[in-house]
Scaffold this active site. Structure first.
Site, PDB file in Angstrom:
ATOM      1  CG  ASN A 216     -40.750 -40.605  86.342  1.00  0.00           C
ATOM      2  OD1 ASN A 216     -40.228 -40.508  87.443  1.00  0.00           O
ATOM      3  ND2 ASN A 216     -40.396 -39.833  85.323  1.00  0.00           N
ATOM      4  CG  ASP A 284     -37.926 -40.460  77.411  1.00  0.00           C
ATOM      5  OD1 ASP A 284     -36.933 -39.762  77.689  1.00  0.00           O
ATOM      6  OD2 ASP A 284     -38.003 -41.677  77.672  1.00  0.00           O
ATOM      7  CE  LYS A 294     -61.281 -32.108  86.048  1.00  0.00           C
ATOM      8  NZ  LYS A 294     -62.330 -32.474  86.956  1.00  0.00           N
ATOM      9  N   PRO A 311     -37.012 -32.334  75.256  1.00  0.00           N
ATOM     10  CG  PRO A 311     -36.268 -30.433  76.363  1.00  0.00           C
ATOM     11  CD  PRO A 311     -37.525 -31.147  75.933  1.00  0.00           C
ATOM     12  CG  ASP A 312     -31.518 -36.812  76.121  1.00  0.00           C
ATOM     13  OD1 ASP A 312     -30.812 -36.422  77.078  1.00  0.00           O
ATOM     14  OD2 ASP A 312     -31.669 -38.009  75.827  1.00  0.00           O
ATOM     15  CB  ILE A 313     -31.754 -32.483  80.316  1.00  0.00           C
ATOM     16  CG1 ILE A 313     -33.200 -31.989  80.248  1.00  0.00           C
ATOM     17  CG2 ILE A 313     -30.875 -31.511  81.115  1.00  0.00           C
ATOM     18  CD1 ILE A 313     -33.946 -32.050  81.562  1.00  0.00           C
ATOM     19  CG  PHE A 330     -28.092 -42.189  87.251  1.00  0.00           C
ATOM     20  CD1 PHE A 330     -27.122 -41.227  87.440  1.00  0.00           C
ATOM     21  CD2 PHE A 330     -28.323 -43.116  88.260  1.00  0.00           C
ATOM     22  CE1 PHE A 330     -26.386 -41.167  88.610  1.00  0.00           C
ATOM     23  CE2 PHE A 330     -27.599 -43.072  89.443  1.00  0.00           C
ATOM     24  CZ  PHE A 330     -26.623 -42.096  89.618  1.00  0.00           C
ATOM     25  CE  LYS A 344     -30.706 -45.503  78.136  1.00  0.00           C
ATOM     26  NZ  LYS A 344     -31.671 -45.790  79.191  1.00  0.00           N
ATOM     27  CE  LYS A 348     -29.958 -40.637  77.072  1.00  0.00           C
ATOM     28  NZ  LYS A 348     -31.133 -40.010  77.615  1.00  0.00           N
TER      29      LYS A 348
HETATM   30  N1  CTP Z   1     -32.293 -37.863  80.394  1.00  0.00           N
HETATM   31  C1  CTP Z   1     -32.359 -36.509  80.169  1.00  0.00           C
HETATM   32  N2  CTP Z   1     -33.388 -36.002  79.444  1.00  0.00           N
HETATM   33  C2  CTP Z   1     -34.335 -36.802  78.902  1.00  0.00           C
HETATM   34  C3  CTP Z   1     -34.279 -38.199  79.152  1.00  0.00           C
HETATM   35  C4  CTP Z   1     -33.238 -38.692  79.906  1.00  0.00           C
HETATM   36  O1  CTP Z   1     -31.500 -35.773  80.650  1.00  0.00           O
HETATM   37  N3  CTP Z   1     -35.313 -36.277  78.198  1.00  0.00           N
HETATM   38  C5  CTP Z   1     -31.146 -38.404  81.133  1.00  0.00           C
HETATM   39  C6  CTP Z   1     -31.460 -38.996  82.488  1.00  0.00           C
HETATM   40  O2  CTP Z   1     -31.313 -38.033  83.513  1.00  0.00           O
HETATM   41  C7  CTP Z   1     -30.415 -40.100  82.609  1.00  0.00           C
HETATM   42  C8  CTP Z   1     -30.207 -40.530  81.179  1.00  0.00           C
HETATM   43  O3  CTP Z   1     -30.638 -39.457  80.381  1.00  0.00           O
HETATM   44  O4  CTP Z   1     -29.193 -39.580  83.070  1.00  0.00           O
HETATM   45  C9  CTP Z   1     -30.882 -41.781  80.778  1.00  0.00           C
HETATM   46  O5  CTP Z   1     -32.234 -41.725  80.985  1.00  0.00           O
HETATM   47  P1  CTP Z   1     -33.216 -42.918  80.534  1.00  0.00           P
HETATM   48  O6  CTP Z   1     -34.595 -42.504  80.845  1.00  0.00           O
HETATM   49  O7  CTP Z   1     -32.718 -44.206  81.077  1.00  0.00           O
HETATM   50  O8  CTP Z   1     -32.914 -42.916  79.010  1.00  0.00           O
HETATM   51  P2  CTP Z   1     -33.785 -42.570  77.784  1.00  0.00           P
HETATM   52  O9  CTP Z   1     -33.050 -41.589  76.956  1.00  0.00           O
HETATM   53  O10 CTP Z   1     -35.145 -42.177  78.191  1.00  0.00           O
HETATM   54  O11 CTP Z   1     -33.754 -43.946  77.029  1.00  0.00           O
HETATM   55  P3  CTP Z   1     -34.772 -45.182  77.112  1.00  0.00           P
HETATM   56  O12 CTP Z   1     -36.009 -44.697  77.811  1.00  0.00           O
HETATM   57  O13 CTP Z   1     -34.945 -45.530  75.702  1.00  0.00           O
HETATM   58  O14 CTP Z   1     -34.050 -46.237  77.881  1.00  0.00           O
END
Ligand code: CTP
Length: 403
Positions: A216, A284, A294, A311-313, A330, A344, A348
């Site tokens: 991104n 995500d 390749k 994983p959601d860190i 954030f 959120k 989280k």
């Molecule tokens: N984050 C994380 N790990 C992930 C996705 C997000 O640690 N896999 C953390 C980001 O660093 C940020 C927060 O979660 O602090 C929110 O990230 P955001 O991308 O806005 O949220 P998402 O969980 O991806 O929700 P959505 O895309 O549905 O808005």
């Protein structure tokens, strides 16, 4: 009540930013009276400083005698505060030694008001032990300091020496005038000393094969600025960074990673920590299968990319048994910013969410406008540079640990 600042503009290339500072102060209801040093006149004109401040600009010690007896003393006493921006190495040296050979230094010697210096110079001059000695002397005399920032400099070098941004200086002035005790950082105190902070920043990069990936637009600027601001407040900071073009902030341990899974394990290895600020724009999803070689273009058909969830860190660390005391996430949103951020925060499990509207040019840009969503409610911060937002956030964090 309107507050008045005596702004001394020294002779450095950053003097042009002091013109913007006059406007930033005015926006906060603070008027400026300008003293332009002889060096300052080489970089900005009295005409432009006067037009912006709406008051006559003083440059010469002797012209004041026409205005009033003991003019320089009057000038220094009638202001609520003195700001020196840019504060050159020479100006600070003379002030530290009590030299009074022009209007600026005479005023600094005569004042009984608080003085805030915003240094700006070449990195080697800033790091020179003579300069650091002078800064220490001025601090001991009660002076406040903001910056210098780390970055590219007009002389072509890179490092600490850039003058702090006008909005960050204006915030500091406003805080000092309101007697804000969170200005400890400006006094050189380190309210987060002994605290360990983990910051994630930048994008993650999820490989499809050795040459292709999913990622991104995150530049990492906001996360790096937060890591720097926390280190400036005395915290021991580890920055886990996805691929960015940025140099490591000063005094911060930086660990480079690529994927979300690498970012999680690098983050977990930093725990236990007191503070976690999750600024990274983590992907995500990742391609379920990444190829060692390749992948050739399939002939005659469009390939389908099967994805697996990353994983959601932030959520993982917030729900772990080694959860830092203060966890901040954030929320980058393009619509319904605050509402989605509230949800959120709960989802989280973090303490605060810094919600920002990324529908404009925030990603990659230098400015940000955020709303801090906490359990007790929301606070909106007006648009400011990413470094000003970072400093403000670091001060809020310091408050939590000093109460
Ligand atoms: N984050 C994380 N790990 C992930 C996705 C997000 O640690 N896999 C953390 C980001 O660093 C940020 C927060 O979660 O602090 C929110 O990230 P955001 O991308 O806005 O949220 P998402 O969980 O991806 O929700 P959505 O895309 O549905 O808005």
């Amino acid at each position: 009540m309107t507050k008045h600042v005596l702004l001394i503009i020294g002779g450095g290339i950053a003097a042009y930013k002091s013109l913007l500072l006059i406007r930033e102060l005015a926006r906060r209801g603070i008027s400026s009276q300008i003293i332009l040093t002889k060096g300052g006149t080489e970089f900005v004109t009295a005409l432009s400083a006067g037009a912006l401040s709406g008051k006559p600009v003083y440059t010469d010690l002797w012209e004041l005698d026409e205005q009033a007896e003991m003019g320089h003393i009057e000038l220094s006493r009638s202001a609520d505060m003195i700001v020196v921006a840019p504060a050159t190495a020479n100006l600070m040296s003379r002030a530290a030694h009590g030299v009074a050979d022009d209007l600026a230094t005479t005023t600094l010697l005569a004042t009984d008001k608080r003085v805030l210096y915003a240094p700006a110079m070449n990195v080697r001059m800033w790091e020179a032990s003579a300069t650091q000695r002078n800064v220490e002397t001025l601090r001991q005399d009660g002076a406040l300091f903001i910056g210098p920032d780390v970055g590219d400099m007009a002389c072509g070098e890179f490092g600490a020496g850039r003058m702090a941004e006008p909005d960050a200086i204006a915030d500091a002035v406003q805080g000092a005038l309101m007697g804000d005790m969170t200005l400890d950082g400006l006094r050189g105190d380190k309210p987060l000393k002994g605290r360990k902070a983990l910051v994630t920043a930048g994008p993650t990069r999820e490989p499809i094969d050795p040459v292709r990936y999913i990622s991104n637009h995150s530049s990492g600027k906001q996360g790096y600025a937060i890591a720097q601001a926390l280190a400036d407040q005395g915290a021991e900071v580890t920055l886990i960074s996805g691929p960015t073009a940025l140099p490591a902030p000063q005094g911060v341990t930086r660990v480079d990673v690529e994927t979300a899974r690498e970012m999680l394990s690098a983050s977990e290895s930093v725990l236990p920590a007191d503070i976690f600020v999750s600024v990274a724009a983590v992907a995500d999803w990742r391609p379920a299968k990444s190829y060692d070689k390749k992948a050739p273009k399939p002939v005659g058909k469009t390939p389908a990319l099967e994805m697996a969830e990353n994983p959601d860190i932030l959520a993982t660390i917030c729900n772990s048994d080694r959860r830092p005391i203060l966890c901040i996430g954030f929320a980058a949103q393009t619509h319904d910013v605050v509402e989605l951020a509230r949800a959120k925060r709960l989802r989280k499990g973090c303490d605060w969410i810094v919600a920002n509207d990324v529908s404009g040019d925030v990603m990659g840009g230098d400015k940000n406008a955020v709303t801090i969503v906490m359990q007790k409610g929301e606070t909106q911060w007006p648009q400011a540079s990413k470094s000003a937002i970072a400093r403000k956030l670091a001060r809020e964090i310091a408050k939590v640990f000093s109460s």
